[in-house]
Design a protein around this motif. Structure first.
Motif, PDB file in Angstrom:
ATOM      1  N   ILE A   6       0.824  -1.207   0.000  1.00 31.43           N
ATOM      2  CA  ILE A   6       0.000   0.000   0.000  1.00 31.43           C
ATOM      3  C   ILE A   6       0.863   1.265   0.000  1.00 31.43           C
ATOM      4  O   ILE A   6       0.432   2.335  -0.436  1.00 31.43           O
ATOM      5  CB  ILE A   6      -0.953  -0.021   1.226  1.00 31.43           C
ATOM      6  CG1 ILE A   6      -2.150   0.895   0.998  1.00 31.43           C
ATOM      7  CG2 ILE A   6      -0.233   0.327   2.514  1.00 31.43           C
ATOM      8  CD1 ILE A   6      -3.175   0.330   0.082  1.00 31.43           C
ATOM      9  N   GLN A   7       2.123   1.132   0.458  1.00 32.05           N
ATOM     10  CA  GLN A   7       3.013   2.292   0.550  1.00 32.05           C
ATOM     11  C   GLN A   7       3.627   2.700  -0.786  1.00 32.05           C
ATOM     12  O   GLN A   7       4.322   3.718  -0.861  1.00 32.05           O
ATOM     13  CB  GLN A   7       4.167   1.998   1.526  1.00 32.05           C
ATOM     14  CG  GLN A   7       3.744   1.566   2.904  1.00 32.05           C
ATOM     15  CD  GLN A   7       3.712   0.059   3.054  1.00 32.05           C
ATOM     16  OE1 GLN A   7       3.103  -0.624   2.243  1.00 32.05           O
ATOM     17  NE2 GLN A   7       4.355  -0.458   4.098  1.00 32.05           N
ATOM     18  N   LEU A   8       3.431   1.925  -1.842  1.00 33.03           N
ATOM     19  CA  LEU A   8       4.036   2.245  -3.131  1.00 33.03           C
ATOM     20  C   LEU A   8       3.654   3.652  -3.589  1.00 33.03           C
ATOM     21  O   LEU A   8       2.487   4.035  -3.528  1.00 33.03           O
ATOM     22  CB  LEU A   8       3.568   1.259  -4.194  1.00 33.03           C
ATOM     23  CG  LEU A   8       4.337  -0.045  -4.402  1.00 33.03           C
ATOM     24  CD1 LEU A   8       3.654  -0.854  -5.491  1.00 33.03           C
ATOM     25  CD2 LEU A   8       5.784   0.196  -4.743  1.00 33.03           C
ATOM     26  N   THR A   9       4.634   4.387  -4.057  1.00 33.46           N
ATOM     27  CA  THR A   9       4.365   5.693  -4.648  1.00 33.46           C
ATOM     28  C   THR A   9       4.201   5.551  -6.159  1.00 33.46           C
ATOM     29  O   THR A   9       4.648   4.564  -6.765  1.00 33.46           O
ATOM     30  CB  THR A   9       5.505   6.672  -4.357  1.00 33.46           C
ATOM     31  OG1 THR A   9       6.687   6.220  -5.051  1.00 33.46           O
ATOM     32  CG2 THR A   9       5.798   6.760  -2.866  1.00 33.46           C
ATOM     33  N   ASP A  10       3.606   6.542  -6.767  1.00 33.93           N
ATOM     34  CA  ASP A  10       3.483   6.529  -8.221  1.00 33.93           C
ATOM     35  C   ASP A  10       4.867   6.508  -8.875  1.00 33.93           C
ATOM     36  O   ASP A  10       5.074   5.852  -9.901  1.00 33.93           O
ATOM     37  CB  ASP A  10       2.696   7.744  -8.701  1.00 33.93           C
ATOM     38  CG  ASP A  10       1.204   7.625  -8.418  1.00 33.93           C
ATOM     39  OD1 ASP A  10       0.758   6.542  -7.981  1.00 33.93           O
ATOM     40  OD2 ASP A  10       0.489   8.625  -8.628  1.00 33.93           O
ATOM     41  N   ALA A  11       5.817   7.233  -8.292  1.00 29.83           N
ATOM     42  CA  ALA A  11       7.165   7.266  -8.856  1.00 29.83           C
ATOM     43  C   ALA A  11       7.808   5.886  -8.823  1.00 29.83           C
ATOM     44  O   ALA A  11       8.517   5.490  -9.764  1.00 29.83           O
ATOM     45  CB  ALA A  11       8.026   8.278  -8.096  1.00 29.83           C
ATOM     46  N   GLN A  12       7.579   5.133  -7.752  1.00 31.86           N
ATOM     47  CA  GLN A  12       8.125   3.776  -7.681  1.00 31.86           C
ATOM     48  C   GLN A  12       7.481   2.861  -8.709  1.00 31.86           C
ATOM     49  O   GLN A  12       8.156   2.034  -9.336  1.00 31.86           O
ATOM     50  CB  GLN A  12       7.934   3.218  -6.270  1.00 31.86           C
ATOM     51  CG  GLN A  12       8.850   3.856  -5.238  1.00 31.86           C
ATOM     52  CD  GLN A  12       8.517   3.405  -3.828  1.00 31.86           C
ATOM     53  OE1 GLN A  12       7.363   3.222  -3.467  1.00 31.86           O
ATOM     54  NE2 GLN A  12       9.548   3.220  -3.020  1.00 31.86           N
ATOM     55  N   ILE A  13       6.177   2.999  -8.888  1.00 29.92           N
ATOM     56  CA  ILE A  13       5.500   2.182  -9.905  1.00 29.92           C
ATOM     57  C   ILE A  13       6.051   2.502 -11.289  1.00 29.92           C
ATOM     58  O   ILE A  13       6.310   1.601 -12.100  1.00 29.92           O
ATOM     59  CB  ILE A  13       3.973   2.407  -9.848  1.00 29.92           C
ATOM     60  CG1 ILE A  13       3.417   1.952  -8.494  1.00 29.92           C
ATOM     61  CG2 ILE A  13       3.278   1.650 -10.983  1.00 29.92           C
ATOM     62  CD1 ILE A  13       1.981   2.364  -8.233  1.00 29.92           C
ATOM     63  N   ASP A  14       6.257   3.770 -11.566  1.00 26.94           N
ATOM     64  CA  ASP A  14       6.818   4.166 -12.860  1.00 26.94           C
ATOM     65  C   ASP A  14       8.218   3.578 -13.036  1.00 26.94           C
ATOM     66  O   ASP A  14       8.579   3.139 -14.149  1.00 26.94           O
ATOM     67  CB  ASP A  14       6.872   5.685 -12.968  1.00 26.94           C
ATOM     68  CG  ASP A  14       5.480   6.322 -13.004  1.00 26.94           C
ATOM     69  OD1 ASP A  14       4.494   5.590 -13.229  1.00 26.94           O
ATOM     70  OD2 ASP A  14       5.394   7.550 -12.777  1.00 26.94           O
ATOM     71  N   ARG A  15       8.998   3.575 -11.974  1.00 30.24           N
ATOM     72  CA  ARG A  15      10.343   2.978 -12.030  1.00 30.24           C
ATOM     73  C   ARG A  15      10.260   1.491 -12.342  1.00 30.24           C
ATOM     74  O   ARG A  15      11.004   0.967 -13.190  1.00 30.24           O
ATOM     75  CB  ARG A  15      11.055   3.225 -10.700  1.00 30.24           C
ATOM     76  CG  ARG A  15      12.395   2.529 -10.539  1.00 30.24           C
ATOM     77  CD  ARG A  15      12.953   2.804  -9.160  1.00 30.24           C
ATOM     78  NE  ARG A  15      13.838   1.747  -8.698  1.00 30.24           N
ATOM     79  CZ  ARG A  15      14.194   1.580  -7.421  1.00 30.24           C
ATOM     80  NH1 ARG A  15      13.728   2.390  -6.488  1.00 30.24           N
ATOM     81  NH2 ARG A  15      15.010   0.583  -7.091  1.00 30.24           N
ATOM     82  N   ILE A  16       9.343   0.780 -11.699  1.00 29.14           N
ATOM     83  CA  ILE A  16       9.176  -0.661 -11.925  1.00 29.14           C
ATOM     84  C   ILE A  16       8.761  -0.926 -13.364  1.00 29.14           C
ATOM     85  O   ILE A  16       9.341  -1.776 -14.056  1.00 29.14           O
ATOM     86  CB  ILE A  16       8.126  -1.232 -10.944  1.00 29.14           C
ATOM     87  CG1 ILE A  16       8.626  -1.121  -9.505  1.00 29.14           C
ATOM     88  CG2 ILE A  16       7.805  -2.689 -11.286  1.00 29.14           C
ATOM     89  CD1 ILE A  16       7.515  -1.239  -8.465  1.00 29.14           C
ATOM     90  N   CYS A  17       7.773  -0.188 -13.841  1.00 31.43           N
ATOM     91  CA  CYS A  17       7.295  -0.383 -15.208  1.00 31.43           C
ATOM     92  C   CYS A  17       8.407  -0.068 -16.220  1.00 31.43           C
ATOM     93  O   CYS A  17       8.543  -0.767 -17.244  1.00 31.43           O
ATOM     94  CB  CYS A  17       6.077   0.494 -15.473  1.00 31.43           C
ATOM     95  SG  CYS A  17       4.608   0.011 -14.526  1.00 31.43           S
ATOM     96  N   GLY A  18       9.186   0.951 -15.941  1.00 31.49           N
ATOM     97  CA  GLY A  18      10.287   1.296 -16.815  1.00 31.49           C
ATOM     98  C   GLY A  18      11.329   0.192 -16.905  1.00 31.49           C
ATOM     99  O   GLY A  18      11.841  -0.108 -17.999  1.00 31.49           O
TER     100      GLY A  18
END
Length: 370
Positions: free
Chosen positions: A350-362
């Protein structure tokens, strides 16, 4: 945790609200064993799900076992289970001397295939244990399982461990929370779940007699609270007030967590659009709250190693149970077997930030572009 730190696949979130609940209880000089806080926690789960009764126990495997016992399941009986699930599902009835019978799951929902479940019924079948994988309902609708149960007289137990915050859309005036279609529904509060008490489980039912039986079964079979008169066999599967304090704080956060979990999935879906090597399982976010971000990956193990080297944790999805050494059974369950080969959970906390998700997807896109 900054956006550049290692991103674990999952971790629970406890903070100031939980601390305040615990400190308030400690000031009362209570006994710690389940009492008023536990009753309040049960009431909150019942209110949220719409169930008439909620009974909490020490973990989500025991909750399934008690559900089976309450329905009269014992040695030599058969219980139909999906081949894709956490192994607690079949283990819960194996502990009673009953035999789990495995069937395959739907390829798009990973929920038990109702046609295969019907074919697996024998004179020894005493229950169907339906797992709502990652909060998803069966493609055919929950009504198909309810009809099968009514037609055969075989009770439906819902293993809704991953489904708090998810609902059925079955044409009724009001939605029903997942877990309410069966005779008994079971939830888990282990560390990775949307709310957690460290360990813990809950059973919901609208049946007064079943609820009373479950309460006896978890408390040594006592005829009443606090006495040593036993009119049935039972065990000690009670909760604690400390867990209930944490649970009450977590339940207050649940509506916001549901919103954030759905937003996390949407961000992943946007970020992975056009990436051919990893395919997310779909969700109807008007009903389903994803517990984990699940999908199938080409060259899964290589992708997991690539992400780990770049500070991103993943977790392989459940292997087919019939092929695990604990069971080692013959059978052909191609969907479960494919998930065992290709399924990969991405970071889902639940703590994931949008920036972290973008990093993972990248990083996933970069892996498949190489």
């Amino acid at each position: 945790m900054s956006d550049t730190d290692f991103i674990p696949q999952m971790r629970p979130l406890f903070g100031a609200d939980e601390r305040a609940e615990l400190l308030s209880y400690l000031d009362e000089d209570g006994f710690f064993t389940e009492f008023k806080r536990t009753e309040a926690f049960e009431a909150e789960i019942a209110r949220y799900t719409g169930a008439r009764h909620c009974v909490v126990v020490n973990n989500g495997t025991v909750s399934l076992t008690l559900a089976a016992v309450a329905l009269g399941i014992g040695p030599g009986d058969e219980v139909i289970c999906p081949d894709y699930t956490m192994i607690a599902t079949p283990n819960s009835v194996q502990m009673l001397g009953a035999r789990p019978v495995f069937v395959d799951v739907e390829p798009d929902t990973l929920v038990m295939d109702v046609a295969l479940a019907e074919r697996a019924i024998t004179p020894r079948t005493k229950a169907i244990m339906l797992v709502s994988a990652n909060g998803r309902a069966p493609r055919a609708g929950i009504a198909a399982f309810e009809a099968l149960s009514q037609r055969t007289g075989i009770p439906l137990i819902e293993d809704a461990a991953q489904s708090l915050g998810s609902w059925y859309d079955d044409g009724r005036t009001e939605r029903r929370h997942v877990g309410r279609a069966g005779r008994i529904g079971s939830f888990s509060f282990s560390a990775p779940k949307i709310i957690s008490t460290g360990q813990g489980g809950a059973l919901i039912t609208d049946d007064d007699a079943l609820a009373a039986r479950l309460r006896k079964l978890k408390d040594f079979g006592r005829s009443g609270g606090g006495n040593d008169v036993h009119d049935s066999i039972g065990w000690n599967f009670k909760f604690t007030e400390l867990q209930a304090c944490v649970g009450l704080a977590q339940m207050r956060q649940l509506p916001d967590r549901v919103v954030r979990k759905k937003a996390i999935w949407r961000r992943y879906a946007e970020g992975l659009a056009g990436v051919s090597g990893y395919r997310l399982f779909d969700h109807d976010l008007s009903l389903c709250t994803p517990w984990f971000i699940d999908g199938v990956a080409e060259r899964r193990d290589e992708l997991a190693a690539h992400l780990k080297a770049r500070g991103i944790g993943t977790r392989t999805m459940y292997p087919p149970i019939h092929r695990q050494k604990a069971y080692d059974l013959p059978g052909d369950h191609p969907v479960a077997e494919r998930i065992g080969r290709d399924g990969l959970w991405l970071p889902s906390m639940i703590q994931l930030t949008d920036a972290q998700i973008d990093r993972i997807c990248g990083e996933i896109a970069a892996f498949y572009a190489a």
